[in-house]
Design a protein around this motif. Structure first.
Motif, short mmCIF file in Angstrom:
data_model
loop_
_atom_site.label_atom_id
_atom_site.label_comp_id
_atom_site.label_asym_id
_atom_site.label_seq_id
_atom_site.Cartn_x
_atom_site.Cartn_y
_atom_site.Cartn_z
N ASP A 14 -31.00 -25.31 22.01
CA ASP A 14 -32.27 -25.55 22.88
C ASP A 14 -32.98 -25.75 22.69
O ASP A 14 -33.66 -26.15 21.50
CB ASP A 14 -32.38 -23.49 22.83
CG ASP A 14 -33.27 -23.17 23.77
OD1 ASP A 14 -33.73 -23.94 24.63
OD2 ASP A 14 -33.73 -22.22 23.51
N LYS A 57 -39.54 -27.84 19.95
CA LYS A 57 -38.39 -26.43 19.34
C LYS A 57 -37.65 -27.16 19.74
O LYS A 57 -37.01 -26.53 20.97
CB LYS A 57 -38.96 -25.19 19.65
CG LYS A 57 -40.64 -24.85 19.42
CD LYS A 57 -41.33 -23.67 20.30
CE LYS A 57 -41.83 -23.40 19.86
NZ LYS A 57 -42.83 -22.18 20.78
N LYS A 59 -33.58 -25.10 18.95
CA LYS A 59 -33.00 -24.03 18.28
C LYS A 59 -31.08 -24.46 17.86
O LYS A 59 -30.85 -24.56 19.37
CB LYS A 59 -32.73 -22.78 18.99
CG LYS A 59 -34.89 -22.06 18.66
CD LYS A 59 -34.61 -20.84 18.41
CE LYS A 59 -35.72 -19.78 19.00
NZ LYS A 59 -36.61 -19.16 18.46
N TYR A 60 -30.35 -24.11 16.80
CA TYR A 60 -29.12 -24.80 17.02
C TYR A 60 -28.45 -23.84 15.40
O TYR A 60 -29.09 -23.57 14.53
CB TYR A 60 -28.98 -26.12 16.63
CG TYR A 60 -27.18 -26.28 16.79
CD1 TYR A 60 -26.54 -26.24 18.45
CD2 TYR A 60 -27.01 -26.84 15.72
CE1 TYR A 60 -25.65 -27.25 18.11
CE2 TYR A 60 -25.97 -26.99 16.27
CZ TYR A 60 -24.92 -27.54 17.08
OH TYR A 60 -23.02 -27.73 17.33
N ASP A 64 -33.70 -24.12 12.88
CA ASP A 64 -34.54 -23.83 13.31
C ASP A 64 -36.20 -24.86 13.20
O ASP A 64 -36.35 -24.57 11.97
CB ASP A 64 -34.89 -22.20 13.01
CG ASP A 64 -35.95 -22.02 13.64
OD1 ASP A 64 -36.03 -22.06 15.31
OD2 ASP A 64 -36.38 -20.70 13.33
N ASP A 66 -39.77 -26.61 14.46
CA ASP A 66 -40.90 -26.05 15.60
C ASP A 66 -42.41 -26.59 14.62
O ASP A 66 -42.34 -26.17 13.44
CB ASP A 66 -40.89 -24.29 15.38
CG ASP A 66 -42.22 -23.95 15.98
OD1 ASP A 66 -42.95 -24.62 16.59
OD2 ASP A 66 -43.05 -22.79 16.42
#
Length: 131
Positions: A14, A57, A59-60, A64, A66
């Motif tokens: 994501d 950002k 996400k996986y 994480d 950011d």
């Protein structure tokens, strides 16, 4: 199990990179009257985009991320703060007050330092009123 490992690898990442730019267009135009209350406009020029701020950002599983979108390298979003290109615009002006136009911007440099290899492309539709 090999099947479980394969499914783990295929999980989607994501990624979201929200950036805010100041777009500065500079163009020259020509207007042709098609009648008493209708004219067509043609514009050609260039644009300069300056990155104001943004967040990248990712996400996986096991990651994480950011960071600032404009921070170069592995610790950031890898976006260039400045990019430029050419633009074209065609529009109609009705009754000396109403404007309808479409325009296209084509970036001439890559928006990222390494990962992003595509150039910027933007299509616009505008409606305006002249006081």
């Amino acid at each position: 199990c090999i099947r479980d490992r394969f499914l783990d690898i295929q999980q989607a990442a994501d990624f979201n990179n929200n950036t805010f730019f100041l777009n500065i267009p500079v163009s020259a135009g020509y207007r042709v009257a098609l009648g008493n209350n209708l004219s067509i406009n043609f514009n050609l020029g260039a644009f300069l985009n300056t990155g104001l701020f943004g967040r990248a950002k990712l996400k996986y599983p096991g990651m994480d991320f950011d960071e600032n979108s404009f921070k170069k390298g592995d610790d950031g979003g890898d976006m260039r703060r400045v990019n430029w290109g050419i633009l074209g615009k065609v529009g109609l002006q009705l009754l000396d007050h109403y404007q309808f136009s479409v325009s296209y911007n084509q970036g001439l440099n890559k928006p990222g330092h390494s990962i992003m290899s595509n150039s910027q492309r933007m299509f616009n539709v505008s409606i305006g009123y002249i006081f």
